[in-house]
Design a protein around this motif. Sequence first.
Motif, PDB file in Angstrom:
ATOM      1  N   ASN A 161       0.838  -1.201   0.000  1.00 48.26           N
ATOM      2  CA  ASN A 161       0.000   0.000   0.000  1.00 48.26           C
ATOM      3  C   ASN A 161       0.871   1.249   0.000  1.00 48.26           C
ATOM      4  OD1 ASN A 161       0.549   0.794   2.784  1.00 48.26           O
ATOM      5  ND2 ASN A 161      -0.823  -0.852   3.414  1.00 48.26           N
ATOM      6  N   TYR A 162       0.245   2.405  -0.120  1.00 43.65           N
ATOM      7  CA  TYR A 162       0.963   3.649  -0.361  1.00 43.65           C
ATOM      8  C   TYR A 162       1.959   3.979   0.748  1.00 43.65           C
ATOM      9  CZ  TYR A 162       1.726   8.500  -1.777  1.00 43.65           C
ATOM     10  OH  TYR A 162       2.298   9.682  -2.174  1.00 43.65           O
ATOM     11  N   SER A 163       1.593   3.720   2.001  1.00 50.08           N
ATOM     12  CA  SER A 163       2.472   4.073   3.124  1.00 50.08           C
ATOM     13  C   SER A 163       2.913   2.853   3.917  1.00 50.08           C
ATOM     14  CB  SER A 163       1.765   5.071   4.058  1.00 50.08           C
ATOM     15  OG  SER A 163       1.499   6.266   3.381  1.00 50.08           O
ATOM     16  N   SER A 164       2.990   1.733   3.260  1.00 47.90           N
ATOM     17  CA  SER A 164       3.299   0.486   3.952  1.00 47.90           C
ATOM     18  C   SER A 164       4.759   0.406   4.372  1.00 47.90           C
ATOM     19  CB  SER A 164       2.978  -0.707   3.048  1.00 47.90           C
ATOM     20  OG  SER A 164       3.230  -1.919   3.708  1.00 47.90           O
ATOM     21  N   ASP A 165       5.001  -0.260   5.509  1.00 46.23           N
ATOM     22  CA  ASP A 165       6.351  -0.685   5.861  1.00 46.23           C
ATOM     23  C   ASP A 165       6.741  -1.852   4.952  1.00 46.23           C
ATOM     24  OD1 ASP A 165       6.057   1.103   7.903  1.00 46.23           O
ATOM     25  OD2 ASP A 165       5.906  -0.407   9.495  1.00 46.23           O
ATOM     26  N   LEU A 166       8.032  -2.109   4.886  1.00 47.57           N
ATOM     27  CA  LEU A 166       8.513  -3.300   4.181  1.00 47.57           C
ATOM     28  C   LEU A 166       8.843  -4.353   5.233  1.00 47.57           C
ATOM     29  CD1 LEU A 166      10.882  -1.760   1.464  1.00 47.57           C
ATOM     30  CD2 LEU A 166       8.384  -2.014   1.450  1.00 47.57           C
ATOM     31  N   ASP A 167       8.050  -5.421   5.284  1.00 49.63           N
ATOM     32  CA  ASP A 167       8.272  -6.507   6.236  1.00 49.63           C
ATOM     33  C   ASP A 167       9.296  -7.474   5.654  1.00 49.63           C
ATOM     34  OD1 ASP A 167       6.350  -5.759   8.263  1.00 49.63           O
ATOM     35  OD2 ASP A 167       4.800  -6.273   6.810  1.00 49.63           O
ATOM     36  N   TYR A 192      -4.840   3.920   9.052  1.00 48.83           N
ATOM     37  CA  TYR A 192      -5.974   3.211   8.444  1.00 48.83           C
ATOM     38  C   TYR A 192      -7.318   3.762   8.924  1.00 48.83           C
ATOM     39  CZ  TYR A 192      -2.185  -0.068   7.607  1.00 48.83           C
ATOM     40  OH  TYR A 192      -0.993  -0.621   7.224  1.00 48.83           O
ATOM     41  N   ARG A 193      -7.296   4.832   9.686  1.00 48.69           N
ATOM     42  CA  ARG A 193      -8.537   5.336  10.273  1.00 48.69           C
ATOM     43  C   ARG A 193      -9.090   6.509   9.468  1.00 48.69           C
ATOM     44  NH1 ARG A 193      -9.665   3.256  15.213  1.00 48.69           N
ATOM     45  NH2 ARG A 193      -7.968   2.212  16.327  1.00 48.69           N
ATOM     46  N   CYS A 247      -8.760   0.746  -1.717  1.00 51.97           N
ATOM     47  CA  CYS A 247      -8.813   2.076  -2.314  1.00 51.97           C
ATOM     48  C   CYS A 247      -9.044   3.142  -1.238  1.00 51.97           C
ATOM     49  CB  CYS A 247      -9.931   2.131  -3.357  1.00 51.97           C
ATOM     50  SG  CYS A 247     -10.032   3.720  -4.206  1.00 51.97           S
ATOM     51  N   ILE A 248      -9.961   2.873  -0.326  1.00 54.71           N
ATOM     52  CA  ILE A 248     -10.195   3.822   0.764  1.00 54.71           C
ATOM     53  C   ILE A 248      -8.945   3.936   1.631  1.00 54.71           C
ATOM     54  CG2 ILE A 248     -11.606   4.306   2.796  1.00 54.71           C
ATOM     55  CD1 ILE A 248     -13.891   2.814   1.423  1.00 54.71           C
ATOM     56  N   GLU A 249      -8.284   2.804   1.870  1.00 58.17           N
ATOM     57  CA  GLU A 249      -7.032   2.805   2.625  1.00 58.17           C
ATOM     58  C   GLU A 249      -6.017   3.746   1.977  1.00 58.17           C
ATOM     59  OE1 GLU A 249      -4.101  -0.808   3.920  1.00 58.17           O
ATOM     60  OE2 GLU A 249      -4.466  -0.565   1.773  1.00 58.17           O
ATOM     61  N   GLN A 259      -4.070   7.378   3.217  1.00 63.27           N
ATOM     62  CA  GLN A 259      -2.621   7.525   3.283  1.00 63.27           C
ATOM     63  C   GLN A 259      -2.097   8.602   2.339  1.00 63.27           C
ATOM     64  OE1 GLN A 259      -1.187   3.508   2.749  1.00 63.27           O
ATOM     65  NE2 GLN A 259      -1.874   2.877   4.792  1.00 63.27           N
ATOM     66  N   TYR A 260      -2.823   8.905   1.281  1.00 60.25           N
ATOM     67  CA  TYR A 260      -2.424  10.006   0.404  1.00 60.25           C
ATOM     68  C   TYR A 260      -2.381  11.332   1.170  1.00 60.25           C
ATOM     69  CZ  TYR A 260      -3.561   7.010  -3.657  1.00 60.25           C
ATOM     70  OH  TYR A 260      -3.622   6.005  -4.582  1.00 60.25           O
ATOM     71  N   GLN A 261      -3.240  11.463   2.160  1.00 60.05           N
ATOM     72  CA  GLN A 261      -3.366  12.757   2.824  1.00 60.05           C
ATOM     73  C   GLN A 261      -2.137  13.111   3.657  1.00 60.05           C
ATOM     74  OE1 GLN A 261      -7.296  12.128   4.788  1.00 60.05           O
ATOM     75  NE2 GLN A 261      -7.984  13.809   3.474  1.00 60.05           N
ATOM     76  N   ARG A 262      -1.501  12.129   4.266  1.00 56.65           N
ATOM     77  CA  ARG A 262      -0.376  12.438   5.163  1.00 56.65           C
ATOM     78  C   ARG A 262       0.859  11.575   4.895  1.00 56.65           C
ATOM     79  NH1 ARG A 262      -3.357  15.933   5.849  1.00 56.65           N
ATOM     80  NH2 ARG A 262      -4.309  16.793   7.742  1.00 56.65           N
TER      81      ARG A 262
END
Length: 948
Positions: free
Chosen positions: A176-182, A390-391, A376-378, A382-385
């Motif tokens: 996802n857009y702001s995901s960590d890399l596990d 996820y809230r 998509c909502i997720e 994340q686009y905003q900040r």
Amino acid sequence: MRTDLDTNFSLSQPLISSDEAKFTIWQERAAELCHKSDQSLWASIFAAAPHLHQTAQQFSADSLHQMLISPADEIAQEINDWQAACANYIDDNAFMSAVRKLRVKVWLTIAVAELSGRFSMPDCYHYLSLTAEKVLQRTTFWICEQTAIMQPLREETYYKGYIILALGKLGAAELNYSSDLDLIILHDSAATGIDRQHFVAMTRRLVHLLSAQTKDGFAFRIDLRLRPDPGATAISIDQTAALSYYESQARTWERAAFIRARPIAGDRKAGQAFLDELQPFIWRRYLDYSVIDDLKIWLQKKPVPAEYFGFDVKNGAYAIRHIELLTHILQLLNGGRHKCLRTNSTHEALEQLAHLNILTKPQSKQLQSLYDAWRCIEHRIQYQRDAHLYRLPRGAEDFEVFARFSGFETATELRRHLEQLQGQTASAAHHPVLQKLLESKTNQQNITSQATVENHAPNLQDVDLRREWLANIGFENAYSISNIVDGWLSGRIAATRNSRAQQYLIKLLPELFAQLASTDMPDEAFAAFADVIEGQPAGVQIFALLEFHPKLVGLIVDILTSAPQLADQIRRYPELMESLLDPAFFQQLPDTSLQIDIDASIEAQLDQIRRLMRPIRFGISVHQLQRLSDETEIAQAYTELASQAVYHITRLARADMIRRHGRITAEFALIGLGSLGRYAMNGHSDLDLIAIYDGDLSCQSEGDAHGGRSIGLSAYMIRLTQTIVSWLTIHTSEGALYEVDMRLRPDGNAGPLSVHVERLHNYFESEAWPWERLAFHSARTITGDDRLISVLDKLQKMLKAQPIEPRKLGENLQTMRAKLHAAFPVDMEKTPWRLKRIAGGSLDCDLLQQLASKYPHIILTEDEAKAISRIEFLSYWLQVGLGRKAEIEQLPERLGVLMARHMNMPGQQAVLNQLRQDTALIAQRLETALQLDLGASPETDKHHHNKE
């Protein structure tokens, strides 16, 4: 109004049409950056997503336009250009700057392409994951290329023996857009001949290159916590050790995590070989329905917040996690027999489940569509900040803006869409396996305490959820606490190495954390609990006890936060908690009689005394802590227990003297003074004792049959007393009993340890200070021979009948107090918590009360009585909070908070201010009482009392 389930919601109209002036500002800002044809779209993006506006300012109008025209080509070109440029970088700083600029450009392109309808959600997953994959591969190449002992394999971009596995969203190529890399990083020292520390250093450098915050921001947050036992292992693990762990200790959630694992950088051939060896661990040949129980705590059914404000689209009810959980469970259950299910892609797994008729084809298609709709909502969040969030927004205005950012005309339409998504997810994900899990989860929640329910404890095996929940319910160091818990659940401590202990602990944690969070200082409370647990050799019995008796959790938390001395007892002797299961424990104080096996050896009986006293002391202390009994009853119980200990220790010491030196024609007794004599002991009182004997001073002991020599009466009684004191005070493996103070004997420390009764009589007849005679009035004989006890009783009655000259007593007490304060100076301003020795402190309170009981005309006012009560209360809390270290200069913050709470005061400073007032009042009252003629008439004192 939207009612479909399109996976991307394009911005078909401006976001803030209701505020034309505000939107005009954003159009003007867009005009400064973009081509005229793109301005309306960019203005809408900028108005809702500050992060994207900030990012767009770094690029030209042509570059921003190109992102809209051909985003896929733009991304491919950016990656290729960056890879080519890497060969020219000469230091880490240049490399780090370039990789951060690459991410900014590609991420903005992906966001704009999705917002404008040019990318679907699977397109976003693909390009986000592809970019991260290329960056990891090239960064690994950069590190290895600069390391002399690591040579690249021919025509490959990976290196022998250094493996980087991707899990989670990156492993599934669904980033996802702001995901960590596990990531899990492995090495093979045996195959390469390279020391482990070298691989650890490489990994540390990899994390720094990608995660460090620079003037250009960061590239990727690297999360290495999915490796085996992250709290105790290095960030690069030997693959042989990792295999051993997964084959013997790993938990079900780790099996589920490896569904998405794939080698992504480094030695990818070795990485795939490692995963091939793990196949039996991940995929069982038989139907393993234990995964349903093991993974039920992953299922979140949080109540939907009012109007969806703050709703969690990942972990909320019937959202992203719900679909992932069904998919993973069905993969784990069936993947051992059907290799087609061994895929890391959610979409492909759902398709294969339909192919095998485990799901219906319409069900599979709908779940894929729903999954992308939620994702998509997720992304819009994340686009905003550009934050790992996820809230949904919590405020009405922000929620309205977000609704338009998501392609809806109003917030109401977004809420209807969310409700529709939840309903369709619940319907499409309906499956017997998941339904059983839901029922099990519901039953578990029904028996969880109200405190836990109110805090909505999530899956505490999920590190991110655990950390977020801990922070939400009041823990300041949620990150560190979460890491500690992860170590417990990995079996890093002795108490949790057993799998059953881990299972009980998992069930216990929600209730435990809810109780800890309800305390004044949750982090300190957890630290106390951790200290107890980490000191246990095993944990099954403790965790099972607390899990099956939840009410005990609250009591244990009280003990841990209020009484560290009791907490230490529980840590050392966990069997003490078993006594809490007796219903009578909370109804009455424990029986203080000690049932000793007198036929056992002396050494065995000494150990018995300590073992038998331990739960009794613990029970009395809990009654005191919980205020289950009044202070008089508690003091009497402590005193009776001490008297029992003195009786049995004396009995054994006399037997030991007979064994060593034979019998002697004499009598012996122990007198208790102070709190022991007055039945006023507390849990940390010393024993004020005087040893008395009677007999012919010329007599000798018999000696024993084994050659023990005969000794005289005085030496015999001194050795007997020394033995008693030693056995009362010595620390053994079973603990300690009491401190002993014998300074109140005639001649004090200058005199013999044991005193002949005639010397005692003569001393009090002609030499004793008035204050010593006053102290002896409250003395009592604890144990001894009957005739000597009778003699001592007569002596005490005689002394009580003889008046103490009041003025001499007053002067004597003043002199004694002056000497005490000179020997142990205490500054009330600097060391106010040394309550025993400060003027007006507990010693002065005790003395004033003794005088008031001796002289009825000394009448304490209501304010003085309340002051004494408060000082005694503070003294009690210092004792339970600090034990024998109660004489301190700096009060621990935790204890100050507790005392303020129990005294209904706003804080530690208020308690301190009250203490200063109270001690000043008592010191003044005692000085006045001592200066008066203690023999004055009641009228005289009443007159003084009225003047006060």
